[in-house]
Design an enzyme around this catalytic site. Structure first.
Site, PDB file in Angstrom:
ATOM      1  N   VAL A 406     126.039  23.783 -38.223  1.00  0.00           N
ATOM      2  CA  VAL A 406     125.385  22.573 -37.726  1.00  0.00           C
ATOM      3  C   VAL A 406     124.161  22.221 -38.554  1.00  0.00           C
ATOM      4  O   VAL A 406     123.900  21.043 -38.844  1.00  0.00           O
ATOM      5  CB  VAL A 406     125.007  22.756 -36.242  1.00  0.00           C
ATOM      6  CG1 VAL A 406     124.172  21.575 -35.743  1.00  0.00           C
ATOM      7  CG2 VAL A 406     126.258  22.916 -35.376  1.00  0.00           C
ATOM      8  N   ASP A 407     123.396  23.230 -38.956  1.00  0.00           N
ATOM      9  CA  ASP A 407     122.157  22.986 -39.698  1.00  0.00           C
ATOM     10  C   ASP A 407     122.443  22.291 -41.029  1.00  0.00           C
ATOM     11  O   ASP A 407     121.800  21.290 -41.377  1.00  0.00           O
ATOM     12  CB  ASP A 407     121.434  24.316 -39.936  1.00  0.00           C
ATOM     13  CG  ASP A 407     119.939  24.226 -39.657  1.00  0.00           C
ATOM     14  OD1 ASP A 407     119.478  23.173 -39.190  1.00  0.00           O
ATOM     15  OD2 ASP A 407     119.237  25.222 -39.891  1.00  0.00           O
ATOM     16  N   ASP A 408     123.381  22.840 -41.813  1.00  0.00           N
ATOM     17  CA  ASP A 408     123.736  22.206 -43.090  1.00  0.00           C
ATOM     18  C   ASP A 408     124.230  20.786 -42.869  1.00  0.00           C
ATOM     19  O   ASP A 408     123.909  19.873 -43.640  1.00  0.00           O
ATOM     20  CB  ASP A 408     124.819  23.024 -43.796  1.00  0.00           C
ATOM     21  CG  ASP A 408     124.253  24.157 -44.620  1.00  0.00           C
ATOM     22  OD1 ASP A 408     123.973  23.941 -45.805  1.00  0.00           O
ATOM     23  OD2 ASP A 408     124.067  25.260 -44.079  1.00  0.00           O
ATOM     24  N   HIS A 480     116.484  19.880 -36.221  1.00  0.00           N
ATOM     25  CA  HIS A 480     117.127  19.206 -37.352  1.00  0.00           C
ATOM     26  C   HIS A 480     118.150  18.180 -36.869  1.00  0.00           C
ATOM     27  O   HIS A 480     118.257  17.072 -37.427  1.00  0.00           O
ATOM     28  CB  HIS A 480     117.816  20.230 -38.253  1.00  0.00           C
ATOM     29  CG  HIS A 480     116.940  20.769 -39.332  1.00  0.00           C
ATOM     30  ND1 HIS A 480     117.115  22.013 -39.895  1.00  0.00           N
ATOM     31  CD2 HIS A 480     115.869  20.231 -39.980  1.00  0.00           C
ATOM     32  CE1 HIS A 480     116.195  22.219 -40.821  1.00  0.00           C
ATOM     33  NE2 HIS A 480     115.423  21.148 -40.891  1.00  0.00           N
TER      34      HIS A 480
END
Length: 678
Positions: A406-408, A480
């Site tokens: 999810v972060d990327d 993010h």
């Protein structure tokens, strides 16, 4: 405000704020030099990948693997030794990160690796290491995963490793404990370990093969008492809770039953299923994208009869070699590689630094990222909990199709849309956005690799002494995502139906964030150190919702006051990893470029750029940039990223470059310095 000292930062003081005219010129130069440096360090196809530094365990454990399966160590022996010696602390120990105190597991693994490479125990450095280990309780005090490594050489009894029956692979995903209740990283490690535990191999060391090998006896306080319990007595566990007690009872029952080995048909079937799972997740030798799961998968396949030259084994070995770095310091194995993460963050930094959207280097970099979107609907462990969700995420590494994160994906969306606002209607951004929305947890937040993976009771079982068996919602990842949602919601090209869905997801995310805010006004960082990182991600995300959500202003004000209160005397910010153990150390530590940048960005999100704390932070960044031949960066040896809090830390080489670029670029934009277009 009382300004704290920063005796260990090695940075010049920045008590005097640079006057505005001079600061404008310095920011222009700093961004220009940083942009030149970024383009100079890009790969030919436009992407970036810096070294992923960590403790010495990945290198030591690969040396163990080479010894175990017969790979040649003679060619690289000296280079491995040079690296291991370079990381040793003055007291003889090896720590989890530069500047961190010694860690017994890391030190034991480094010592064993050096002995395998023929380092004499009589060397002064080895004697110092031995003294440290014995002073903290000896080999008996190592973590469970180190016990497992030692057990494969007969250096720790297999009976002193928690029971891991291969039949776990057979548990349906609806059961309270099955491989899919584990976090992705634990799952990719645990399944090959099931095979290892079945075989309980004893590999040869330089002194031979023995189930009670004395090769490390000098590190034991009592070499005759190696059957060390891995959990407290039942009477003590009962006081802790029913989960701890129940899991220990189950472990004891499994031990009495011989780990279910007495049901041969079931065991054969379980082993076959485990091997099938490993091979299915081969992914060009990636095996989960991190060294521990790669090492365990290689060893499991070899134990099941695969030859070293079998394509599945050879791909894994070749991938480990691709993780290696060799330079004047020596040879080492990275914990993972970070090309997608580095590239999306560098592209975001370049956009923040006002690099022209038409810049061909930037366009090529973003195209490289787009080409790595994972769109295969037949892969992905995340589908177990989201069977109807279509793919569209991005992974951290070059290849890791089973584990987009999810972060990327959130940062990739930010990079695409900040570069080209009209890209919100592109197929790439639409697919990434839908996948990211589908990964939202019931509590409103987001984890890293899975949704609905919040079974925190797993962290209480005997095998979990690193508190890392789950992937629950975290403030930093959620921050993010909320940031990406805010950028999309305020983009005029987004259609009303999508904007409605985005707002609902954002409101739920903000509710999770509000519930997670700690009394001092901060949020912890799961993937970065620690309160500064978590708070920056959250506060930047919240900035889009100040006018539409009444909760945001108060949360942001409390966070901003805390950030200002922990600013170092030199104008920067820093935070020690020890804050994971002791929250009283939150925001305290030697100044680093990335943590200073995080703090500056958080303040810029809610305060005017003329605020004194921001001015001092910006002054620190422009004064500490190291320039050479019209290129410049911010060098540092300190780590600021987190693998597992309290247990594993990471130093991403480019953190000290793209985050300061972001901070200076956002400051310049807030000041209206339009002439900075590069």
């Amino acid at each position: 405000m009382e300004r704290r000292g920063d005796e260990n930062s090695g940075q010049p003081p920045a008590d005097e704020i640079i006057n505005q005219d001079s600061l404008t010129i310095k920011i222009f130069d700093a961004l220009r030099f940083a942009t030149n440096w970024a383009f100079d360090h890009a790969k030919e196809d436009g992407h970036w990948v810096g070294e992923c530094r960590s403790d010495v365990c990945s290198t030591a454990e690969w040396i163990f693997s080479c010894q175990s399966i017969g790979l040649d160590l003679t060619v690289d022996s000296e280079a491995y030794c040079d690296y291991l010696w370079s990381e040793q602390n003055p007291d003889g120990s090896w720590g989890l990160a530069p500047g961190s105190p010694g860690n017994v597991s890391t030190t034991v693994e480094a010592y064993l690796a050096l002995k395998i490479l023929n380092a004499s125990p009589n060397l002064p450095a080895m004697r110092r290491a031995r003294k440290f280990v014995l002073a903290v309780g000896g080999v008996a005090k190592v973590r469970v995963l180190t016990r497992l490594q030692l057990a494969t050489f007969g250096l720790f009894p297999w009976d002193a490793v928690p029971q891991l029956p291969a039949e776990l692979i057979l548990m349906p995903s609806e059961f309270p404990i099955n491989v899919y209740t584990l976090s992705s990283w634990a799952r990719a490690m645990a399944i090959p370990v099931l095979i290892m535990y079945h075989h309980q191999p004893i590999f040869a060391l330089p002194n031979g093969r023995s189930a009670n090998n004395n090769f490390l006896d000098e590190l034991w306080c009592d070499p005759n008492a190696k059957l060390v319990p891995y959990s407290p007595p039942l009477r003590d566990l009962w006081k802790k809770g029913i989960v701890e007690c129940g899991s220990s009872v189950l472990d004891n029952v499994l031990y009495r039953l011989g780990g279910l080995r007495r049901v041969p048909f079931l065991r054969r079937y379980a082993r076959r299923r485990a091997v099938e799972w490993i091979l299915k997740h081969d992914d060009s030798g990636c095996y989960g994208g991190v060294f521990p799961s790669m090492q365990a998968s290689i060893l499991a396949l070899v134990l099941e009869g695969f030859s070293i030259d079998d394509p599945s084994v050879r791909r894994g070995i070749d991938n480990v070699e691709k993780f290696s770095v060799r330079d004047r310091i020596g040879k080492r194995i990275q914990l993972t590689v970070s090309p997608v993460w580095d590239t999306v963050l560098m592209a975001l930094a370049l956009s923040d630094a006002c690099v022209s959207p038409n810049n061909r280097h930037l366009q090529r970099s973003l195209q490289w990222v787009k080409d790595r979107q994972i769109l295969d609907n037949d892969v992905g462990d995340w589908k177990i909990r989201n069977p109807g969700l279509m793919p569209g995420g991005y992974s951290f590494q070059y290849t890791n199709n089973w584990y987009p994160d999810v972060d990327d994906t959130a940062v990739a969306i930010l990079a695409f849309v900040k570069h080209d606002p009209q890209s919100v209607n592109s197929k790439c951004v639409a697919q990434a956005t839908q996948w990211m929305l589908g990964m939202q947890n019931l509590d409103g937040g987001w984890g890293a690799f899975d949704s609905k993976n919040n079974h925190l009771y797993l962290n209480k079982i005997p095998f979990s002494d690193m508190d890392a068996l789950c992937d629950p919602s975290t403030p930093d990842v959620t921050g993010h995502v909320v940031d990406a949602l805010g950028v999309l919601i305020h983009n005029e090209n987004v259609n009303d139906d999508l904007r409605k869905h985005l707002r609902v997801a954002a409101e739920r995310g903000i509710s999770f964030i509000a519930a997670a805010q700690e009394p001092m006004g901060v949020w912890g960082g799961r993937w970065g150190s620690n309160y500064i990182y978590g708070t920056c991600n959250v506060v930047c995300g919240l900035s889009h919702f100040v006018k539409t959500d009444h909760r945001v202003r108060e949360m942001a004000c409390r966070a901003s006051e805390w950030i200002k209160s922990v600013q170092n005397v030199n104008g920067g910010w820093g935070e020690t990893f020890a804050s994971y153990d002791d929250p009283k150390l939150a925001g305290r530590g030697a100044t680093t470029p990335s943590q200073t940048a995080w703090a500056v960005m958080a303040l810029l999100a809610h305060l005017p750029p003329t605020d004194e704390a921001i001015q001092r932070g910006v002054s620190f960044l422009v004064q500490t940039q190291a320039e050479k031949d019209q290129t410049a960066t911010w060098p540092t040896k300190l780590f600021t990223a987190t693998g597992f809090p309290k247990h594993s830390y990471i130093g991403f080489e480019y953190y000290s470059h793209y985050f300061p670029m972001m901070a200076l670029g956002r400051y310049a934009q807030k000041m209206g310095l339009e002439q900075l277009q590069l």
